[in-house]
Design a protein around this motif. Sequence first.
Motif, PDB file in Angstrom:
ATOM      1  N   THR A  98     -56.955  23.178 -20.304  1.00  0.00           N
ATOM      2  CA  THR A  98     -57.181  22.571 -21.613  1.00  0.00           C
ATOM      3  C   THR A  98     -56.141  21.495 -21.920  1.00  0.00           C
ATOM      4  N   ILE A  99     -56.568  20.553 -22.756  1.00  0.00           N
ATOM      5  CA  ILE A  99     -55.710  19.515 -23.321  1.00  0.00           C
ATOM      6  C   ILE A  99     -55.330  20.039 -24.695  1.00  0.00           C
ATOM      7  N   ASN A 100     -54.029  20.119 -24.987  1.00  0.00           N
ATOM      8  CA  ASN A 100     -53.574  20.857 -26.156  1.00  0.00           C
ATOM      9  C   ASN A 100     -52.877  19.977 -27.188  1.00  0.00           C
ATOM     10  N   CYS A 101     -53.270  20.146 -28.444  1.00  0.00           N
ATOM     11  CA  CYS A 101     -52.654  19.417 -29.548  1.00  0.00           C
ATOM     12  C   CYS A 101     -51.584  20.308 -30.185  1.00  0.00           C
ATOM     13  N   PRO A 102     -50.352  19.814 -30.280  1.00  0.00           N
ATOM     14  CA  PRO A 102     -49.283  20.632 -30.836  1.00  0.00           C
ATOM     15  C   PRO A 102     -49.322  20.793 -32.355  1.00  0.00           C
ATOM     16  N   CYS A 103     -50.034  19.927 -33.053  1.00  0.00           N
ATOM     17  CA  CYS A 103     -49.993  19.949 -34.520  1.00  0.00           C
ATOM     18  C   CYS A 103     -50.677  21.165 -35.133  1.00  0.00           C
ATOM     19  N   HIS A 104     -51.911  21.445 -34.714  1.00  0.00           N
ATOM     20  CA  HIS A 104     -52.649  22.554 -35.311  1.00  0.00           C
ATOM     21  C   HIS A 104     -53.348  23.415 -34.259  1.00  0.00           C
ATOM     22  N   LYS A 105     -52.911  23.267 -33.021  1.00  0.00           N
ATOM     23  CA  LYS A 105     -53.341  24.124 -31.902  1.00  0.00           C
ATOM     24  C   LYS A 105     -54.790  23.933 -31.446  1.00  0.00           C
ATOM     25  N   SER A 106     -55.356  22.747 -31.668  1.00  0.00           N
ATOM     26  CA  SER A 106     -56.680  22.478 -31.102  1.00  0.00           C
ATOM     27  C   SER A 106     -56.556  22.383 -29.591  1.00  0.00           C
ATOM     28  N   GLU A 107     -57.610  22.780 -28.896  1.00  0.00           N
ATOM     29  CA  GLU A 107     -57.652  22.715 -27.436  1.00  0.00           C
ATOM     30  C   GLU A 107     -58.965  22.074 -27.012  1.00  0.00           C
ATOM     31  N   PHE A 108     -58.884  21.235 -25.963  1.00  0.00           N
ATOM     32  CA  PHE A 108     -60.048  20.531 -25.443  1.00  0.00           C
ATOM     33  C   PHE A 108     -60.148  20.793 -23.943  1.00  0.00           C
ATOM     34  N   ARG A 109     -61.349  20.958 -23.433  1.00  0.00           N
ATOM     35  CA  ARG A 109     -61.558  21.234 -22.003  1.00  0.00           C
ATOM     36  C   ARG A 109     -61.283  19.991 -21.157  1.00  0.00           C
ATOM     37  N   SER A 114     -64.576  18.539 -24.476  1.00  0.00           N
ATOM     38  CA  SER A 114     -65.176  19.323 -25.558  1.00  0.00           C
ATOM     39  C   SER A 114     -64.150  20.278 -26.167  1.00  0.00           C
ATOM     40  N   VAL A 115     -64.414  20.689 -27.399  1.00  0.00           N
ATOM     41  CA  VAL A 115     -63.502  21.572 -28.121  1.00  0.00           C
ATOM     42  C   VAL A 115     -63.573  22.977 -27.536  1.00  0.00           C
ATOM     43  N   ALA A 116     -62.415  23.486 -27.107  1.00  0.00           N
ATOM     44  CA  ALA A 116     -62.314  24.861 -26.610  1.00  0.00           C
ATOM     45  C   ALA A 116     -61.802  25.786 -27.715  1.00  0.00           C
ATOM     46  N   ALA A 117     -60.987  25.237 -28.628  1.00  0.00           N
ATOM     47  CA  ALA A 117     -60.471  25.989 -29.771  1.00  0.00           C
ATOM     48  C   ALA A 117     -60.163  25.001 -30.893  1.00  0.00           C
ATOM     49  N   GLY A 118     -60.549  25.363 -32.119  1.00  0.00           N
ATOM     50  CA  GLY A 118     -60.377  24.484 -33.274  1.00  0.00           C
ATOM     51  C   GLY A 118     -58.979  24.508 -33.816  1.00  0.00           C
ATOM     52  N   PRO A 119     -58.784  23.728 -34.848  1.00  0.00           N
ATOM     53  CA  PRO A 119     -59.712  23.252 -35.861  1.00  0.00           C
ATOM     54  C   PRO A 119     -60.379  21.897 -35.576  1.00  0.00           C
ATOM     55  N   ALA A 120     -60.152  21.298 -34.443  1.00  0.00           N
ATOM     56  CA  ALA A 120     -60.781  20.006 -34.144  1.00  0.00           C
ATOM     57  C   ALA A 120     -62.301  20.095 -34.293  1.00  0.00           C
ATOM     58  N   PRO A 121     -62.913  19.137 -35.002  1.00  0.00           N
ATOM     59  CA  PRO A 121     -64.351  19.195 -35.249  1.00  0.00           C
ATOM     60  C   PRO A 121     -65.214  18.555 -34.158  1.00  0.00           C
ATOM     61  N   ARG A 122     -64.607  17.687 -33.335  1.00  0.00           N
ATOM     62  CA  ARG A 122     -65.373  16.938 -32.332  1.00  0.00           C
ATOM     63  C   ARG A 122     -64.601  16.877 -31.015  1.00  0.00           C
ATOM     64  N   PRO A 123     -65.303  16.614 -29.913  1.00  0.00           N
ATOM     65  CA  PRO A 123     -64.623  16.441 -28.626  1.00  0.00           C
ATOM     66  C   PRO A 123     -63.744  15.191 -28.633  1.00  0.00           C
ATOM     67  N   LEU A 124     -62.849  15.117 -27.662  1.00  0.00           N
ATOM     68  CA  LEU A 124     -62.072  13.895 -27.471  1.00  0.00           C
ATOM     69  C   LEU A 124     -63.009  12.822 -26.923  1.00  0.00           C
ATOM     70  N   PRO A 125     -62.973  11.616 -27.448  1.00  0.00           N
ATOM     71  CA  PRO A 125     -63.833  10.551 -26.928  1.00  0.00           C
ATOM     72  C   PRO A 125     -63.479  10.223 -25.477  1.00  0.00           C
ATOM     73  N   GLU A 126     -64.507  10.061 -24.662  1.00  0.00           N
ATOM     74  CA  GLU A 126     -64.293   9.732 -23.254  1.00  0.00           C
ATOM     75  C   GLU A 126     -63.891   8.266 -23.123  1.00  0.00           C
ATOM     76  N   LYS A 127     -63.017   7.987 -22.165  1.00  0.00           N
ATOM     77  CA  LYS A 127     -62.580   6.631 -21.853  1.00  0.00           C
ATOM     78  C   LYS A 127     -63.035   6.308 -20.440  1.00  0.00           C
ATOM     79  N   LYS A 128     -63.324   5.058 -20.184  1.00  0.00           N
ATOM     80  CA  LYS A 128     -63.791   4.644 -18.859  1.00  0.00           C
ATOM     81  C   LYS A 128     -62.603   4.287 -17.981  1.00  0.00           C
ATOM     82  N   ILE A 129     -62.605   4.865 -16.772  1.00  0.00           N
ATOM     83  CA  ILE A 129     -61.589   4.559 -15.780  1.00  0.00           C
ATOM     84  C   ILE A 129     -62.270   4.245 -14.457  1.00  0.00           C
TER      85      ILE A 129
END
Length: 139
Positions: A98-109, A114-129
């Motif tokens: 998971t990609i982890n946010c230190p502020c409120h503990k949201s986690e993204f796969r 996509s959101v693995a644990a909230g409070p994030a309401p939406r997935p992280l936007p994908e970037k093109k590489i």
Amino acid sequence: MTISPTRRTVLVVTGGAAAALATGCGDGGGSSSTSNGESAGASAGERLAKTVDIPVGGGKIFAGPKIVVTQPTKGDFKAFSAVCTHQGCTVGSVADGTINCPCHKSEFRVADGSVAAGPAPRPLPEKKITVTGGTITLA
């Protein structure tokens, strides 16, 4: 007659403190950003990393362009905005899938943002590489 201060009066009087509180969830980096909190500093063609720098099942956060690059499975590279969709904090780590946010503990796969644990309401936007010759570049 005593006049009690309204919220507006208090904010005007303490303007500097209010501004500091309003930005408390940001990263304080001072870089320019767009209206949705994402960095305006990322540019196409920017070299991000060598493929060997991104661990399988994990990833790496790039603070300047506010991008996180992951490698969910060997040879499969993904990139996402490093700006949390909850309140705009910059994610702080990538661990245990998971990609982890230190502020409120949201986690993204790492596989799809996509959101693995909230409070994030939406997935992280994908970037093109692009991945060419062992180098990962922002597309």
